[in-house]
Design a protein around this motif. Structure first.
Motif, PDB file in Angstrom:
ATOM      1  N   MET A  31       0.853  -1.182   0.000  1.00 30.47           N
ATOM      2  CA  MET A  31       0.000   0.000   0.000  1.00 30.47           C
ATOM      3  C   MET A  31       0.893   1.238   0.000  1.00 30.47           C
ATOM      4  O   MET A  31       1.904   1.295   0.682  1.00 30.47           O
ATOM      5  CB  MET A  31      -0.907  -0.013   1.228  1.00 30.47           C
ATOM      6  N   SER A  32       0.497   2.237  -0.739  1.00 31.62           N
ATOM      7  CA  SER A  32       1.279   3.471  -0.803  1.00 31.62           C
ATOM      8  C   SER A  32       1.039   4.324   0.446  1.00 31.62           C
ATOM      9  O   SER A  32       0.060   4.152   1.165  1.00 31.62           O
ATOM     10  CB  SER A  32       0.907   4.257  -2.055  1.00 31.62           C
ATOM     11  N   ARG A  33       1.969   5.234   0.660  1.00 32.26           N
ATOM     12  CA  ARG A  33       1.847   6.139   1.807  1.00 32.26           C
ATOM     13  C   ARG A  33       0.675   7.084   1.604  1.00 32.26           C
ATOM     14  O   ARG A  33       0.350   7.465   0.489  1.00 32.26           O
ATOM     15  CB  ARG A  33       3.123   6.958   1.959  1.00 32.26           C
ATOM     16  N   ALA A  34       0.071   7.459   2.703  1.00 33.84           N
ATOM     17  CA  ALA A  34      -1.004   8.446   2.663  1.00 33.84           C
ATOM     18  C   ALA A  34      -0.413   9.792   2.262  1.00 33.84           C
ATOM     19  O   ALA A  34       0.765  10.072   2.503  1.00 33.84           O
ATOM     20  CB  ALA A  34      -1.672   8.547   4.027  1.00 33.84           C
ATOM     21  N   HIS A  35      -1.240  10.624   1.657  1.00 35.57           N
ATOM     22  CA  HIS A  35      -0.821  11.972   1.288  1.00 35.57           C
ATOM     23  C   HIS A  35      -1.739  12.974   1.970  1.00 35.57           C
ATOM     24  O   HIS A  35      -2.962  12.919   1.818  1.00 35.57           O
ATOM     25  CB  HIS A  35      -0.872  12.170  -0.224  1.00 35.57           C
ATOM     26  N   VAL A  36      -1.131  13.869   2.738  1.00 33.71           N
ATOM     27  CA  VAL A  36      -1.862  14.952   3.385  1.00 33.71           C
ATOM     28  C   VAL A  36      -1.453  16.241   2.686  1.00 33.71           C
ATOM     29  O   VAL A  36      -0.268  16.516   2.517  1.00 33.71           O
ATOM     30  CB  VAL A  36      -1.555  15.034   4.898  1.00 33.71           C
ATOM     31  N   GLU A  37      -2.445  16.988   2.260  1.00 36.03           N
ATOM     32  CA  GLU A  37      -2.210  18.271   1.591  1.00 36.03           C
ATOM     33  C   GLU A  37      -2.881  19.360   2.409  1.00 36.03           C
ATOM     34  O   GLU A  37      -4.043  19.225   2.793  1.00 36.03           O
ATOM     35  CB  GLU A  37      -2.783  18.240   0.178  1.00 36.03           C
ATOM     36  N   ASP A  78       3.039  11.475   3.470  1.00 33.98           N
ATOM     37  CA  ASP A  78       3.625  12.529   2.653  1.00 33.98           C
ATOM     38  C   ASP A  78       2.830  13.802   2.874  1.00 33.98           C
ATOM     39  O   ASP A  78       1.596  13.758   2.979  1.00 33.98           O
ATOM     40  CB  ASP A  78       3.599  12.147   1.173  1.00 33.98           C
ATOM     41  N   LEU A  79       3.524  14.930   2.930  1.00 33.94           N
ATOM     42  CA  LEU A  79       2.883  16.213   3.212  1.00 33.94           C
ATOM     43  C   LEU A  79       3.241  17.212   2.133  1.00 33.94           C
ATOM     44  O   LEU A  79       4.402  17.310   1.723  1.00 33.94           O
ATOM     45  CB  LEU A  79       3.352  16.730   4.575  1.00 33.94           C
ATOM     46  N   SER A  80       2.229  17.948   1.681  1.00 29.10           N
ATOM     47  CA  SER A  80       2.459  19.050   0.754  1.00 29.10           C
ATOM     48  C   SER A  80       1.525  20.197   1.131  1.00 29.10           C
ATOM     49  O   SER A  80       0.588  20.017   1.904  1.00 29.10           O
ATOM     50  CB  SER A  80       2.211  18.619  -0.692  1.00 29.10           C
ATOM     51  N   ALA A  81       1.812  21.363   0.585  1.00 23.41           N
ATOM     52  CA  ALA A  81       0.962  22.536   0.807  1.00 23.41           C
ATOM     53  C   ALA A  81       0.669  23.173  -0.540  1.00 23.41           C
ATOM     54  O   ALA A  81       1.529  23.206  -1.421  1.00 23.41           O
ATOM     55  CB  ALA A  81       1.649  23.529   1.729  1.00 23.41           C
TER      56      ALA A  81
END
Length: 86
Positions: free
Chosen positions: A1-7, A34-37
């Motif tokens: 399973m891939s990592r969750a992505h939080v934006e 993973d985190l992005s903005a």
């Protein structure tokens, strides 16, 4: 399973957005997502007006894997639970 992505949806000059991003950055290391903005105003200026139209009145908004998770703050307990269920 891939990592969750939080934006985090944000805008320039938003001090609450900066605080929320800091909390998310700490959690990203612990909970391994993973985190992005994304600045909704910059996205709108580049031609993508949808984010600002939908979320611009309640920033910051936290998206988990592209879906709205919380706004104005991080619901840490819920984020932990939702990441554990993935």
């Amino acid at each position: 399973m891939s990592r969750a992505h939080v934006e985090l949806l944000t805008r320039a000059g938003c001090s609450i957005c900066q605080q929320v991003y800091g909390r998310l950055a700490e959690l990203a290391a612990e909970l391994e997502f993973d985190l992005s903005a994304t600045d909704v105003d910059a996205a709108a200026a580049a031609g993508d007006t949808a984010l600002r139209a939908e979320f611009g009145d309640r920033l910051p908004v936290v998206l988990l894997d592209g879906r709205e998770h919380s706004y104005w703050d991080v619901d840490i307990a819920r984020l932990r639970a939702d990441l554990a269920e993935r």
